[in-house]
Design a protein around this motif. Structure first.
Motif, short mmCIF file in Angstrom:
data_model
loop_
_atom_site.label_atom_id
_atom_site.label_comp_id
_atom_site.label_asym_id
_atom_site.label_seq_id
_atom_site.Cartn_x
_atom_site.Cartn_y
_atom_site.Cartn_z
N LYS C 281 0.85 -1.19 0.00
CA LYS C 281 0.00 0.00 0.00
C LYS C 281 0.88 1.24 0.00
CE LYS C 281 -2.36 0.60 3.68
NZ LYS C 281 -3.15 0.23 4.85
N LEU C 282 1.90 1.25 0.86
CA LEU C 282 2.78 2.40 0.96
C LEU C 282 4.04 2.16 0.13
CD1 LEU C 282 2.62 2.99 4.83
CD2 LEU C 282 1.26 4.07 3.06
N ASP C 283 4.49 3.22 -0.53
CA ASP C 283 5.77 3.14 -1.23
C ASP C 283 6.88 2.95 -0.20
OD1 ASP C 283 4.59 3.47 -3.63
OD2 ASP C 283 5.00 5.62 -3.79
N ASN C 284 7.93 2.28 -0.63
CA ASN C 284 9.13 2.12 0.18
C ASN C 284 8.93 1.27 1.44
OD1 ASN C 284 10.57 3.75 -1.65
ND2 ASN C 284 9.70 5.56 -0.66
N VAL C 285 7.83 0.48 1.44
CA VAL C 285 7.74 -0.60 2.44
C VAL C 285 8.04 -1.89 1.68
CG1 VAL C 285 6.28 -1.86 4.05
CG2 VAL C 285 6.04 0.61 3.84
N LEU C 286 9.17 -2.50 1.98
CA LEU C 286 9.63 -3.65 1.21
C LEU C 286 9.64 -4.90 2.07
CD1 LEU C 286 12.79 -2.11 -0.49
CD2 LEU C 286 10.49 -2.22 -1.41
N SER C 287 9.50 -6.04 1.40
CA SER C 287 9.73 -7.29 2.13
C SER C 287 11.23 -7.54 2.16
CB SER C 287 9.02 -8.44 1.44
OG SER C 287 9.76 -8.87 0.33
N ALA C 288 11.63 -8.40 3.07
CA ALA C 288 13.06 -8.66 3.23
C ALA C 288 13.66 -9.22 1.95
CB ALA C 288 13.27 -9.64 4.39
N LEU C 289 12.88 -10.05 1.25
CA LEU C 289 13.42 -10.66 0.03
C LEU C 289 13.60 -9.60 -1.06
CD1 LEU C 289 14.22 -13.56 -0.37
CD2 LEU C 289 12.06 -13.96 -1.53
N GLU C 290 12.68 -8.65 -1.11
CA GLU C 290 12.83 -7.55 -2.07
C GLU C 290 14.07 -6.72 -1.74
OE1 GLU C 290 8.05 -6.97 -2.87
OE2 GLU C 290 9.10 -5.67 -1.47
N PHE C 291 14.26 -6.47 -0.45
CA PHE C 291 15.40 -5.67 -0.04
C PHE C 291 16.70 -6.42 -0.33
CE2 PHE C 291 18.08 -3.55 3.25
CZ PHE C 291 17.98 -2.26 2.74
N GLU C 292 16.66 -7.74 -0.13
CA GLU C 292 17.83 -8.56 -0.42
C GLU C 292 18.17 -8.47 -1.91
OE1 GLU C 292 19.61 -10.62 1.73
OE2 GLU C 292 20.93 -11.13 0.06
#
Lengths: 135, 326, 590
Positions: C281-292
């Motif tokens: 819903k919010l921009d720049n809230v990522l899952s850990a796998l996305e951040f990885e």
């Protein structure tokens, strides 16, 4: 002395016996009234064993196998299910309350369920009172 | 050398077993030649005191038919046991209770109520029931005491051999008698004579398939295929759980086996074994459907225990349900 | 091969090669708006004008579709050419006055204003690239020209706004449009993204991930134009080894094997189930796998930590235990999150100047070297806040206009409620059993523990075995675990498998059924009961027989035999009767 029911539990090796074991390993209390006998599969449980247990003085009998669909031998628990249904009818004809026999499914992971099931049959048989079939 | 003595007696039975002995036809003369018949109330006029006069073990063999359900039968069973070297439980009643044994689905009070009060033809306004002892001016009258349950012979006295069947088939009876006449060595105690080791299916000529049952029929409900297994067709045939030796006479004419030859050697409880086998081959995994299929069995206990209720593990109806249920 | 001269340089090309391509060979760039390799040139924009000299004849031609012939001379930047381009650009500028690419090109030729008009809204130069892409390449035939003269334009069928019944949303028209006249909304979402990592566009043909084995591209049939319309086929054209095969079908291969290692892995808890954290819903809230994936040097950002607007974040919040240690979702600890969150913190500190906040319940640094790593992270100045974050909301930061994020939580160490402003939030979502764990379990007759993972034979003594001989477990299908634990378990399982292979023999439990043929009457009750088809009927002897190798000893037939002719070794009737008598020895008499 208050009546303590004696209940023979026939447990399949892969699910219910392991589940009962897990209850022990997990330090979950379950009533000592249920005295387990291990068989490889609930499909091995011959109705003869059940009436033999009543004859030898059991006040109740618990049959426990794997959940339907989870049988280690694919289908054994369904055979137990069918025998249970016919046997209940015959026990009633024999004048033994059919609720003295209980069929249940407890998986190897369900230590808590094992405790719940054993409590349930113990309380059920306690209400029914002693059977006194031992000669 | 005197001929060996032989006795025959009937207790709670229909008399069919006595007829089957005569049914060996001309061989009966061989029996008469070979043995000295000392007691056979059905055919000849002997008194109990004649038997009592014989020294213990003086009778070579007693063929005892009929179940034990009163004190007189018990007395005779014990007397004959004492006087006989070999006591044979002859026929299904002595072997395992048979049809009289079905009285074990009820009890003495219920039986008396039916017999002495409730049947339409009974006129018993005073409500008289048979009493073991009745005082009359002349003294005390005694009649045998009626038991609460029916017993097989071996539940009352020690039995050496069994000859199963309701009645035993005459060819089998002659085989047993011939064995005795020829003086062949006796088999181990407890043996079942005049029967086979396998189940009745072994003698049945019908073609059997792998079983999958969707419902059960009673004999009046269908006309079975003459060549196929009756059980495969849904008729409750006890053949698979019954000892062979009868020649599968019933099934050959389309009547399902009733189980009169009793359980085969591997079976501990004939009815339970049949219950186990039958329910195993019910073709359903749905509890509601299973119940529907089972409901097509009219009288499970009467069907599975028609001949051996008295000898089964549970042997009689308990009072549990009546006490605990409203 | 023919020879020609371009701007005084000789070049050798195949006859018929467009002059534009021939010039590219000499690194001479001829400006164009409507040339796109692979699409038949159409000479619509007329910016690519060049002068061709053939003998004594001089002509002005469009380089995109004029074929090279032997001996000609081409001039790409002389005054006549420049004049022609200037005029054509001035006309284009008159039509599409505010399109940057036209403005830039016109400015290059000294055209700032057009004498032919001013239209700030029009963007289409009617080059028809989109129409030809749609009809010739994609073969969807959605776009076409309509009307003539000044009203001419590119339309969808019947000028409908929604042509979703015919348009396959491939985005090819927007991709080729030189002026940005066609846009596609939410293009990245529609083009067959890997659902768990929508960090950038992905083509219909791609290598699934960097460590894929075998490392070859695969085609996503749902996104591939060729598979949908029969058009395109460009990847086959450019692949020199001719490795592209559109007709390849999924194959079901049946293998006879003696042992099976189940290593079916896990899936990540879908963090959008917990709406309070704003994932999805919010921009720049990522899952850990996305951040990885973002941190990966081969990832979409080349390993740089960037927000959606392309800037580096000033602060990052790492929220632990999303969906794990939570009675509403999974009770268990996901086990790897604490340590990878610390790794994230370390890498963020290494690559950016951002502040890092860890919102944790308990730090579980249980493995070898892990506690030391934790100490090191503390020394690096990572902010540790003990308390599960309650929610992530949008907020502004100071008096900036752009939105930022605010993490609300209770800091249980100081006993205060806190709101921490950050630019980016990473949610450490739980490892959970695969959605089809149940089905896989049924295939292999595996039980599942209450957490849903496969149940090992014994938690301590046999952590890689199962109750089924010859079936082993490794990795997260058995429970959350990190890489060293997975490797240890997998190697253990492999060793067990190899041991059995090298032994070459299988020991069977002696628990078997056996039919006494002297007692069997041949009723055929048992034949249908055996799940392993171990019971057959001997038509000569008229008895059933058990194949003792196939028999697994369940005892169903033993119980069912109405004649009692079957014995189950280890569990005979007599043995069980003795057990019953034994355990009821104290039962009172009547």
């Amino acid at each position: 002395m208050p009546f303590e029911p004696k209940i023979v539990g026939f447990l399949c090796n892969w699910c219910s016996y392991t589940g009962a074991d897990l209850a022990g390993v997990s330090r979950i209390k379950w009533p000592p009234n249920v005295r387990p006998i291990r068989v490889m599969c609930s499909g091995r449980i011959d109705p003869t064993f059940i009436v033999k247990a009543f004859r030898e003085g059991a006040d109740g009998v618990l049959v426990s196998g794997c959940h339907p669909g989870d049988c280690h031998y694919y289908q054994g628990n369904y055979k137990a299910l069918r025998r249970y249904h016919l046997l209940r009818r015959v026990l009633e004809q024999f004048g033994i309350h059919p609720d003295r026999l209980m069929l249940t499914w407890v998986s190897a992971a369900e230590g808590e369920r094992w405790a719940k099931v054993t409590n349930e049959i113990t309380e059920r048989v306690r209400k029914l009172g002693p059977l006194h079939l031992k000669d | 050398m005197p001929k060996p003595k032989v006795a025959l007696y009937w207790a709670a039975s229909c008399g069919g077993c006595e007829i089957t002995v005569v049914d060996i036809e001309a061989h009966i003369l061989d029996v008469a030649n070979a043995f000295d018949i000392v007691f056979w109330p059905c055919l000849m006029d002997f008194k109990v005191k004649d038997v009592e006069a014989i020294e213990d073990g003086g009778i070579f063999v007693t063929l005892f038919n009929g179940a034990i359900r009163n004190s007189e039968q018990e007395h005779l069973a014990k007397l004959l046991r004492r006087k006989s070297k070999v006591l044979v439980a002859f026929g299904s009643c002595a072997h395992e209770g048979c049809i009289p044994g079905l009285a074990n689905v009820t009890n003495r009070d219920e039986i008396f109520k039916t017999v002495y009060h409730e049947t339409v033809s009974t006129d018993n306004t005073k409500g008289v029931l048979p009493q073991p002892k009745t005082e009359v001016p002349e003294g005390v009258l005694e009649i045998p005491e009626f038991w609460n349950k029916v017993c097989a012979l071996d539940q009352v006295v020690d039995v050496d051999y069994y000859v199963p069947g309701c009645p035993p088939q005459s060819n089998q009876v002659w085989a047993v008698l011939d064995h005795l006449i020829q003086g062949k060595p006796l088999p181990p105690k407890g043996s079942i004579l005049g029967a086979g080791q396998k189940s009745c299916c072994d003698e049945c000529p019908r073609v059997r398939k792998e079983k999958k049952l969707k419902r059960f029929y009673r004999t009046h409900e269908i006309i079975p295929n003459p060549d196929e297994c009756l059980l495969d067709q849904g008729l409750l045939c006890m053949g698979p759980a019954t000892r062979d030796g009868c020649g599968a006479k019933c099934v050959k004419v389309g009547i399902p086996c009733r189980g009169c030859y009793g359980p085969p050697p591997g079976s501990h409880d004939m009815g339970m074994k049949m219950i186990s086998a039958l329910s195993s081959v019910i073709d359903s995994e749905d509890p509601a459907e299973i119940d529907r299929i089972i409901a097509t069995i009219a009288d499970p206990v009467g069907t599975f225990y028609r001949f051996n209720l008295a000898h089964s593990i549970l042997y009689r109806v308990q009072d549990d349900v009546k006490e605990k249920r409203p | 091969m023919i020879k020609l001269r371009i701007d005084g340089n000789e070049v050798e090309v195949n006859a018929g090669t467009p002059l534009l391509k021939a010039a590219q060979k000499l690194n001479i760039e001829i400006p164009t708006l409507c040339y796109y390799e692979g699409i038949e040139p159409y000479a619509a924009c007329r910016v690519c004008m060049v002068e061709v000299v053939r003998g004594r004849r001089r002509r002005m031609v469009t380089a995109c579709n004029y074929p090279a012939t032997d001996g000609i001379e081409v001039f790409t930047e002389n005054e006549r050419v420049r004049r022609a381009r200037r005029l054509n650009l001035e006309m284009l500028l008159g039509r599409c006055s505010e399109v940057p690419v036209i403005r830039e090109l016109a400015a290059k030729y000294g055209v700032e204003k057009s004498r032919f008009g001013y239209d700030p809204k029009e963007k289409c130069i009617l080059c028809g690239l989109c129409v030809r892409m749609c009809s010739d390449i994609v073969k969807a035939n959605v776009l076409s020209f309509a009307y003539s003269g000044p009203r001419r334009k590119v339309v969808t069928p019947f000028e409908r706004e929604m042509a979703t019944d015919v348009c396959i949303a491939c985005g090819a028209c927007a991709h080729v449009c030189p002026t940005g006249a066609i846009t596609i909304e939410d293009l990245s979402q529609r083009r067959g993204e890997v659902p768990e990592m929508p960090l950038g566009p992905k083509t219909a043909i791609s290598i699934p991930f960097q460590q894929a084995v075998p490392k070859v591209p695969y085609i996503d049939p749902d996104a591939c134009i060729k598979m949908q319309t029969g058009g395109c086929g460009i990847c086959a054209q450019v692949c020199e080894p001719e490795a592209i095969n559109y007709t390849m079908q999924d194959e079901v291969v049946e293998l006879d094997v003696g042992q099976i290692l189940v290593a079916t892995g896990y899936q990540i808890f879908e963090a959008s189930q917990m709406a309070q954290y704003g994932y999805g819903k919010l921009d720049n809230v990522l899952s850990a796998l996305e951040f990885e994936k973002m941190l990966n040097s081969t990832g979409p950002t080349g390993g740089r930590v960037l927000m959606k607007n392309g800037k580096e974040p000033r602060a990052i919040g790492l929220i632990h235990c999303i969906g794990s240690r939570d009675a509403r979702y999974h009770k268990y600890c996901s086990r790897v999150c604490c340590m990878y969150a610390l790794k994230f913190a370390h890498l963020v500190k290494d690559r950016t100047n951002a502040e890092v906040y860890q919102f944790y319940i308990d730090m579980r640094a249980f493995g070898k070297g892990y506690e030391e790593f934790y100490s090191r992270i503390l020394d690096e100045g990572v902010n540790m806040i003990r308390g599960k974050a309650a929610e992530v909301v949008e907020a502004t930061w100071g008096n900036e206009r752009e939105g930022h994020l605010l993490v609300r939580c209770e800091d249980t160490l100081i006993g205060k409620f806190r709101e921490v402003p950050v630019d980016m939030v990473v949610l450490c979502a739980a490892i959970e059993p695969n959605a089809d764990q149940d089905r896989i379990g049924q295939i292999f007759s595996l039980s599942r523990s209450p957490d849903g993972f496969f149940l090992e034979r014994h938690p301590k003594l046999d952590p890689m075995g199962t109750v089924n001989d010859g079936i082993y477990l490794a990795g997260c299908c058995q429970g959350p675990k990190d890489i060293p634990d997975t490797v240890a378990q997998a190697q253990g399982a492999a060793a067990r498998i190899l041991a059995l292979i090298s032994k070459g023999e299988v020991f069977l439990d002696p628990i078997r059924a056996c039919i006494d043929e002297n007692l069997c009457g041949g009723c055929k009750v048992c034949n249908n009961l055996c799940p392993y088809s171990a019971i057959t009927f001997d038509d000569v002897k008229k008895v059933s027989i058990v194949n003792e190798t196939l028999c697994k000893g369940c005892g169903t037939c033993v119980a069912a035999c109405p004649a009692g002719a079957i014995t189950g070794s280890g569990f005979t009737d007599e043995q069980i009767f003795a057990e019953i008598e034994g355990i009821l020895a104290d039962a009172g008499n009547k």
